[in-house]
Write an enzyme that holds these catalytic residues in place. Structure first.
Site, PDB file in Angstrom:
ATOM      1  N   GLU A   1      15.168   9.009 109.878  1.00  9.52           N
ATOM      2  CA  GLU A   1      15.377   7.962 108.876  1.00  9.52           C
ATOM      3  C   GLU A   1      16.790   7.384 108.905  1.00  9.52           C
ATOM      4  O   GLU A   1      17.611   7.643 108.012  1.00  9.52           O
ATOM      5  CB  GLU A   1      15.054   8.486 107.470  1.00  9.52           C
ATOM      6  CG  GLU A   1      13.584   8.770 107.269  1.00  9.52           C
ATOM      7  CD  GLU A   1      13.220   9.068 105.823  1.00  9.52           C
ATOM      8  OE1 GLU A   1      14.114   9.419 105.036  1.00  9.52           O
ATOM      9  OE2 GLU A   1      12.034   8.936 105.478  1.00  9.52           O
TER      10      GLU A   1
ATOM     11  N   GLU B   1       5.798  10.514 108.202  1.00 12.25           N
ATOM     12  CA  GLU B   1       5.792  11.349 106.997  1.00 12.25           C
ATOM     13  C   GLU B   1       4.915  10.655 105.964  1.00 12.25           C
ATOM     14  O   GLU B   1       5.245   9.568 105.495  1.00 12.25           O
ATOM     15  CB  GLU B   1       7.212  11.520 106.448  1.00 12.25           C
ATOM     16  CG  GLU B   1       8.137  12.259 107.395  1.00 12.25           C
ATOM     17  CD  GLU B   1       9.547  12.425 106.830  1.00 12.25           C
ATOM     18  OE1 GLU B   1       9.749  12.207 105.621  1.00 12.25           O
ATOM     19  OE2 GLU B   1      10.443  12.750 107.622  1.00 12.25           O
TER      20      GLU B   1
HETATM   21  C1  GAL Z   1      12.180  11.712 103.599  1.00 15.73           C
HETATM   22  C2  GAL Z   1      12.815  12.638 104.625  1.00 15.73           C
HETATM   23  C3  GAL Z   1      12.249  14.031 104.589  1.00 15.73           C
HETATM   24  C4  GAL Z   1      12.125  14.503 103.170  1.00 15.73           C
HETATM   25  C5  GAL Z   1      11.261  13.533 102.412  1.00 15.73           C
HETATM   26  C6  GAL Z   1      10.982  13.966 100.991  1.00 15.73           C
HETATM   27  O1  GAL Z   1      13.064  10.705 103.257  1.00 15.73           O
HETATM   28  O2  GAL Z   1      12.677  12.108 105.926  1.00 15.73           O
HETATM   29  O3  GAL Z   1      13.082  14.885 105.313  1.00 15.73           O
HETATM   30  O4  GAL Z   1      13.390  14.601 102.610  1.00 15.73           O
HETATM   31  O5  GAL Z   1      11.898  12.306 102.377  1.00 15.73           O
HETATM   32  O6  GAL Z   1      10.139  13.039 100.340  1.00 15.73           O
END
Ligand code: GAL
Length: 659
Positions: free
Chosen positions: A146, A333
């Site tokens: 990110e 994710e």
């Molecule tokens: C994203 C990140 C992850 C985790 C997640 C939690 O921004 O890539 O590592 O922190 O959020 O929602």
């Protein structure tokens, strides 16, 4: 053979005892997952002391996932430089926009310009790629994690501040050219030495927007070159594997088109409920947030799917994917329960995880990877859900994934007949001088997107440089910065029969950030056949009525009017200081909508689309249609049942039609 949507998860062997990966791999396969993503934050375990590598734990984990039948995506661990590195080289740390150092103790604590950090980034990337680049189970790589998360896309001091003057010198050549381009004669801001130029922060009142625009360009180029260094090493040492990056929702601090170049496909991280708390669509308020609190808003998510699907359009895949690995975008994710980082973190509705997965497929995603496998038992994210609870029992998201029927989701093309244009430079300069607190680049852009989606259309979001031939309608909601080359391209499209729609502030600025000396619409003046007369910034409660046919619409936020030089007025203002002046204008295939009002935009677009022979539906709020590979996904995002075309759609549900 048809390929179908595939599933994955993000897992953290460094957080659990060493016997867990073998157990998890088996459970993941049983759940129907294909890929596991590992190691993006694990630097302190890979290299606990300078130059001393400890790979045994990761070797064992990768082997355990492989033995369990999972394919592995590895990440470069550069979002988390370890304490020993930071304390030895504090000059790696970034600065915030108040000029303060951002400290060690979470993640992303580095400045992309830091020469010493770039050395270490390449060193750890090489070490990882040498060790795992040829591992049979490793199918691909994610660079870092990110870019820009936590406002780290720009550092406003230290290494970035030191490198900025050199970047300017190579862009402008001479200080005279720089002073001219930025209009530095204004307020005696002229420079006589490159070293006098600093990042545009802490000025007494607002900084020069041209200075801001170039600082943003500079910071964006740093991310692109930082990633390119890692990509070159991975290409060399890990042939045949894909390289991707997990971009964020509505992240604005760098040019994603520039940074994505060189990747095989893009991925993005989809956290629907968390993001809704920060970003109400098109400026709407708390009621929308409450209504969609347990699902997120379909169009905010849809917009990002469509944006990322189009990011590499025209650049072609670099063809590095291993056999059987999907080549389209991934959701790297996917929220599968509660998040932990929003002001409120409601439980997702029953069915939300399935709905998010189905929507991702319908908008062109090839792989959905759930974050995360097991909820973290330590540190910052203990309040965040995973597919497993802290105690390793399956959580509710797990049950929804288990019940998914992947045969509903064949891979294949999304064919949109409408393109919506987007460019980060327009975003930066628009938001540098919004002139109306209710307006922003995203508000304006998303309003047009929502209007198109509520008419039932699929939308390709593309950069103006992309190939736009073949679209019946091209909508450019907020291209306030238009180059002469784009103006020629738009003229050719219009000539060829494409219908073009522009929003307010189109072509207001030169690429340097000044206004065109000939006024808005600069190089588009001839094509549009009009000039700007006035713009009006409307505070909440202050409206400007627009008369269109028999209807009156109350514009909010922004209303601008035009002097006609060949175009015709399609709608005009009634009352207020612009009474009688043109609000919506048309010349041939080109329409400009100067007032901000969602129903007005929807009405103008719907008539225009029907004239272009495109079928439009009128969908209720929260009901959406998306099409892929010949199938149609009908979705109800509302927390209550909705009647549509004689059928009752259950709350938070979907159906796949034309199977
Ligand atoms: C994203 C990140 C992850 C985790 C997640 C939690 O921004 O890539 O590592 O922190 O959020 O929602």
């Amino acid at each position: 053979m048809t390929d179908y949507l595939q599933l994955a998860t993000c897992d953290y062997p460094e957080h659990v005892p060493s016997d867990r990966p073998a157990v998890y791999a088996k459970q993941q396969r049983e759940l129907g997952l294909t890929y596991v993503r590992l190691a993006e934050f694990a630097w302190s375990r890979m290299e606990p002391r300078p130059g001393e590598f400890e790979w045994a734990w990761l070797d064992e984990a990768v082997d355990a996932y492989a033995a369990g039948g999972m394919k592995v995506v590895l990440c470069t661990p550069t979002p988390t430089p370890p304490a020993w590195l930071i304390r030895a080289h504090p000059e790696i740390l970034p600065y915030d926009d108040q000029g303060r150092v951002r400290e060690f103790g979470s993640r992303r604590h580095y400045d992309f310009a830091s020469p010493i950090y770039r050395e270490h980034s390449q060193r750890i990337t090489r070490a990882m790629a040498e060790r795992y680049g040829q591992h049979a189970a490793v199918v691909g790589w994610q660079t870092d994690n990110e870019w820009a998360q936590g406002d780290t896309g720009r550092s406003y001091g230290g290494a970035s501040a030191a490198a900025f003057p050199g970047w300017l010198e190579s862009r402008y050549g001479t200080l005279d050219a720089l002073n001219l381009a930025w209009g530095n004669v204004f307020w005696s801001m002229e420079y006589t030495d490159w070293a006098q130029v600093k990042p545009p922060i802490l000025t007494v009142i607002e900084p020069n927007p041209s200075h801001v625009l170039d600082y943003y360009r500079f910071c964006s180029s740093l991310i692109a070159s930082f990633q390119a260094e890692q990509v070159a090493i991975l290409r060399e040492l890990s042939p045949g594997r894909f390289i991707t990056h997990n971009f964020m929702i509505f992240e604005s601090s760098f040019d994603h088109y520039e940074v994505a170049k060189g990747l095989d496909f893009v991925s993005w991280d989809n956290y629907p409920t968390g993001m809704l708390e920060f970003f109400a669509p098109s400026g709407q308020g708390d009621d929308v947030k409450t209504h969609f609190a347990r699902t997120g808003h379909p169009d905010l998510i849809g917009f990002n799917h469509d944006l990322y699907r189009g990011l590499l359009r025209g650049q072609g895949s670099l063809g590095r994917q291993g056999e059987g690995t999907p080549s389209g975008p991934w959701v790297m994710e996917q929220q599968c329960g509660q998040v932990n980082w929003a002001p409120f973190n409601p439980l997702p509705a029953r069915g939300a995880v399935q709905l998010w997965t189905a929507q991702a497929w319908a908008h062109g995603i090839d792989v959905v990877s759930y974050f995360r496998w097991r909820a973290a038992t330590m540190a910052q994210e203990v309040m965040h859900s995973g597919l497993l609870r802290h105690d390793e029992t399956p959580d509710r998201g797990h049950a929804e994934v288990e019940a998914l029927n992947l045969a509903l989701f064949p891979l294949g093309e999304v064919r949109a007949s409408v393109a919506l244009l987007h460019d980060y430079e327009s975003l930066w300069i628009y938001d540098a001088q919004k002139h109306s607190s209710s307006m922003s680049y995203w508000t304006q852009t998303v309003t047009y997107y929502m209007a198109l989606r509520s008419l039932g259309l699929d939308v390709d979001i593309l950069h103006p440089d992309a190939d736009l031939s073949g679209y019946a309608v091209v909508v450019a909601p907020a291209l306030t910065l238009v180059t002469k080359a784009w103006a020629q391209k738009f003229a050719a499209l219009s000539e060829g029969g494409t219908k073009l729609v522009f929003g307010p502030r189109t072509a207001f600025r030169t690429p340097g950030g000044e206004t065109w000396a000939e006024g808005q619409f600069g190089p588009l003046s001839e094509l549009i056949g009009a000039k700007l007369l006035q713009y009006d910034s409307l505070r909440p409660g202050l409206i400007q009525n627009v008369r269109y046919g028999e209807s009156t619409f109350a514009a909010t936020g922004w209303a601008e009017s035009y002097r006609l030089e060949g175009a015709k007025a399609v709608a005009s203002y009634v009352g207020g200081p612009q009474d009688g002046q043109a609000a919506v204008i048309r010349r041939g295939n080109v329409t400009v909508i100067g007032a901000h009002q969602q129903e007005l935009i929807g009405t103008v677009l719907s008539e225009l689309l029907m004239n272009a022979g495109i079928q439009v539906d009128s969908l209720p709020e929260g009901v959406r249609l998306s099409r892929r590979a010949g199938r149609t996904l009908l979705q109800n995002w509302n927390p209550q049942a909705v009647k549509w075309q004689g059928q009752t759609l259950a709350p938070v549900s979907f159906q796949v039609l034309n199977q």
